[in-house]
Design an enzyme around this catalytic site. Structure first.
Site, PDB file in Angstrom:
ATOM      1  N   ARG A   1     -25.286  -6.095   5.966  1.00  0.00           N
ATOM      2  CA  ARG A   1     -24.737  -7.390   5.565  1.00  0.00           C
ATOM      3  C   ARG A   1     -24.925  -8.453   6.649  1.00  0.00           C
ATOM      4  O   ARG A   1     -24.710  -9.632   6.395  1.00  0.00           O
ATOM      5  CB  ARG A   1     -23.248  -7.232   5.245  1.00  0.00           C
ATOM      6  CG  ARG A   1     -22.936  -6.073   4.310  1.00  0.00           C
ATOM      7  CD  ARG A   1     -21.489  -6.048   3.899  1.00  0.00           C
ATOM      8  NE  ARG A   1     -21.270  -6.907   2.745  1.00  0.00           N
ATOM      9  CZ  ARG A   1     -20.085  -7.219   2.264  1.00  0.00           C
ATOM     10  NH1 ARG A   1     -18.992  -6.771   2.854  1.00  0.00           N
ATOM     11  NH2 ARG A   1     -19.967  -7.997   1.208  1.00  0.00           N
TER      12      ARG A   1
ATOM     13  N   GLU B   1     -18.822  -9.040   8.850  1.00  0.00           N
ATOM     14  CA  GLU B   1     -19.896  -8.406   9.614  1.00  0.00           C
ATOM     15  C   GLU B   1     -20.836  -9.432  10.247  1.00  0.00           C
ATOM     16  O   GLU B   1     -21.300  -9.248  11.376  1.00  0.00           O
ATOM     17  CB  GLU B   1     -20.690  -7.459   8.708  1.00  0.00           C
ATOM     18  CG  GLU B   1     -19.885  -6.267   8.202  1.00  0.00           C
ATOM     19  CD  GLU B   1     -19.139  -6.541   6.914  1.00  0.00           C
ATOM     20  OE1 GLU B   1     -18.520  -5.611   6.381  1.00  0.00           O
ATOM     21  OE2 GLU B   1     -19.190  -7.698   6.433  1.00  0.00           O
TER      22      GLU B   1
ATOM     23  N   LYS C   1       0.838  -1.196   0.000  1.00  0.00           N
ATOM     24  CA  LYS C   1       0.000   0.000   0.000  1.00  0.00           C
ATOM     25  C   LYS C   1       0.876   1.250   0.000  1.00  0.00           C
ATOM     26  O   LYS C   1       1.865   1.320   0.715  1.00  0.00           O
ATOM     27  CB  LYS C   1      -0.899   0.022   1.232  1.00  0.00           C
ATOM     28  CG  LYS C   1      -2.045  -0.977   1.185  1.00  0.00           C
ATOM     29  CD  LYS C   1      -2.937  -0.827   2.403  1.00  0.00           C
ATOM     30  CE  LYS C   1      -4.107  -1.793   2.327  1.00  0.00           C
ATOM     31  NZ  LYS C   1      -4.999  -1.682   3.506  1.00  0.00           N
TER      32      LYS C   1
END
Length: 626
Positions: free
Chosen positions: A391, A363, A279
């Site tokens: 979700r 989730e 990243k």
């Protein structure tokens, strides 16, 4: 800054005409251009800096858009957008009427599947691969999934199904959380090329056919191959799913990427390429702090992101309350599905590491995990975005609410969220929460009310939710003292005449402005469930009309709850419902979006005047001239 090579690329077809030796220069120009663009518009930076070489290699090798390329998650697709004819529109990224920050099917033929939340790519790609097989076609289907997204159960469900189907599918695992040491980089790049080559795979298939007639030898050979691979590769698990695992490979080595992808392009069946990226690659400040540069506003690339003094956000109010509450109650535990920074849990995770649980992008698991903790006497607080809680709706119903367990949901990003657009807007939580038995639902109108509602919900001993918007509130200083609010009771903010506004959460401040302008009564309802029935009855009987205002879908929302109360009492007072209409609200500045939706003070005033003109005329005439 000049970008002579990038400026010749208006589509991947232009890219594929380049010589391979030109690709590193293109990568440098693409990274520079993207950094300059995001610095002007804001957006997701670290993840996109890490996918520059991978994006170039994919479009160089595969015949996009004829061959399908699906990104997961979608916030790593800025290089993809630039290379697919949208370079000149990058100045409009994440703005009203501009480019989306995520892939959108209605934006480009190269965005073959909309992805903004994670872990959907393999399922979607498998569907496309099976469709291609049913059509008798042979084009490649490629899913690029981030390592964080692989923590979700949906990704593994799709892997399991794909391996069993023997689908012609290439999954690229973009692993941007590992670093590649020198021996792994050089050796595994070579090994990846070898394992992806047609020679290796033809020998492998031929050996399988021969050994299939000698089952003991076949099993021995299989175990030996897995053992050798397992010593140097983390791919045995994927092999067990039925995938041919290749990698890990350096995701910033364009030569290795192109060679390996070209080999894989000629293979069939389920394949998984493990690509390791970094990243922020190529921009030192983002490399050093990829979290800070994950989602950025406008900034100067030379100076980097500078700290700003700003009022506390609702997220920060929650984080402070969580630590204060943890000081008082040793049974409090905090849970987040991979949103520690976004949900304001950094300080809590540092002060109470044994009571802090980041379960990854999962989730559903987060909610049921909280239910299990609650069964054993702990008091879980689940910090989750409104759209992410969607979700886990089944788990919320069956595992928490049905069992009436004391789990508090701190729901961030409720209402319109601005530049992230419809995929991240918390437009539906009041509707999908208020229909659940045992659930208490609160919407704070300011910072202190948010703090006190969190305390109220935590003390209830039953399922509770506090939903609050992104960003700052009206500027009310939170009190240090924690006090429980009377459950199911609203309050009058101002007494006016003829028309009463029932305002919920973030809509209270603009409703008060409207009340002052038109001399209307304004109530801060506070609770969506249980709603204050007596207050609604009192206001309905004492006024000629009611107006409900909420930053939620009108359908099934808080206003609907008020209308149900009137129906129960047999009261026929006219009622106007204001909120989010039956459509998805596009991206843009939050203030602009509220104006577009008619939920700013001017819009509310206009709607009230249009609907109740007759009732307002005597009021306006009676008011003294300015």
């Amino acid at each position: 800054m000049s970008h002579p090579l990038l400026e010749t690329i208006d589509s991947p077809a232009d890219l594929r005409r380049l010589d391979r030796a030109q690709l590193p220069q293109l990568a440098q120009e693409l990274r520079e251009y993207m950094l300059a663009s995001v610095a002007q518009t804001g957006g997701h930076l670290s993840s996109n800096l890490g996918t520059v070489e991978l994006t170039i290699a994919l479009h160089y090798v595969f015949d996009t858009p004829n061959e399908r390329l699906i990104w997961d998650v979608g916030h790593q697709t800025y290089p993809h957008k630039i290379l697919t004819g949208r370079r000149e529109r990058m100045a409009s990224l994440r703005q009203w009427g501009g480019l989306s920050g995520f892939p959108r099917r209605d934006e480009s033929e190269y965005d073959v599947f909309g992805t903004a939340h994670s872990s959907t790519s393999i399922s979607a790609a498998l569907g496309m691969a099976v469709a291609e097989k049913l059509k008798g076609g042979t084009r490649s289907i490629v899913a690029v999934i981030g390592d964080g997204a692989m923590s979700a159960g949906m990704a593994f469900e799709a892997l399991n199904n794909a391996g069993a189907m023997d689908a012609n599918l290439l999954v690229i695992l973009n692993d941007n959380d590992m670093s590649i040491s020198e021996p792994v980089g050089a050796f595994n790049n070579y090994l990846a090329k070898l394992l992806s080559s047609r020679f290796y795979n033809s020998v492998r298939r031929g050996g399988e056919r021969v050994l299939s007639r000698l089952p003991p030898m076949r099993d021995f050979a299989k175990r030996a191959e897995e053992h050798v691979k397992g010593m140097v590769l983390p791919g045995t698990m994927f092999e067990e799913f039925g995938f041919n695992y290749i990698g890990p490979i350096d995701g910033h080595d364009l030569g290795a990427l192109v060679s390996t992808l070209q080999n894989l392009h000629q293979l069939s069946g389920p394949r998984l390429l493990h690509v390791v990226t970094r990243k922020g690659h190529g921009y030192r400040k983002a490399e050093d702090d990829p979290i800070l540069y994950h989602g950025v506003g406008r900034f100067d690339p030379e100076a980097g992101i500078q700290p700003k003094v700003a009022p506390p956000t609702y997220t920060e109010i929650f984080g402070k309350w969580l630590c204060d509450m943890a000081d008082q109650d040793p049974l409090l535990v905090g849970i987040t599905p991979a949103m520690r920074e976004g949900s304001g849990m950094v300080e809590f995770s540092q002060r109470y590491p044994g009571r802090y649980f980041d379960v990854g992008i999962a989730e559903q698991h987060a909610v049921t995990f909280a239910a299990g903790l609650a069964c054993e006497g702990y008091r879980p607080v689940v910090a989750i975005y409104s759209t992410f809680l969607q979700r886990a709706y089944d788990q919320l119903i069956h595992d928490v609410v049905l069992q009436n367990l004391p789990v508090l949901f701190a729901i961030d990003r409720a209402g319109l969220v601005g530049a992230d657009g419809p995929t991240h807007a918390g437009s539906f939580d009041l509707s999908y929460l208020r229909c659940l038995p045992n659930m208490t639902v609160m919407a704070p109108s300011d910072e202190d009310e948010c703090r006190q509602m969190l305390y109220t919900g935590f003390r209830l001993g039953s399922p509770a939710a506090v939903r609050y918007p992104r960003g700052v509130g009206p500027g009310v200083m939170p009190l240090r003292e924690l006090r429980a609010l009377p459950v199911g009771k609203g309050e009058l903010r101002r007494q006016g005449r003829r028309i009463a506004i029932l305002a919920f959460g973030s809509m209270v401040p603009p409703a008060v402005k409207v009340g002052e302008e038109l001399d209307l009564t304004v109530a801060n309802m506070r609770f969506v469930k249980p709603i204050d029935r007596e207050l609604i009855k009192q206001l309905a009987l004492g006024h000629e009309a009611l107006v409900t205002v909420e930053e939620n879908a009108v359908a099934g929302g808080a206003g609907s709850a008020a209308a149900e109360v009137l129906a129960d009492f047999g009261i026929s007072t006219p009622i106007l419902h204001l909120g989010l209409s039956d459509r998805f609200i596009e991206q843009g500045d939050p203030a602009l979006l509220l104006t577009q939706c008619g939920l700013d003070a001017a819009g509310i005033t206009r709607a009230v005047r249009e609907r109740f003109a007759a009732a307002l005329k005597p009021l306006v005439a009676a008011r003294p001239a300015a």
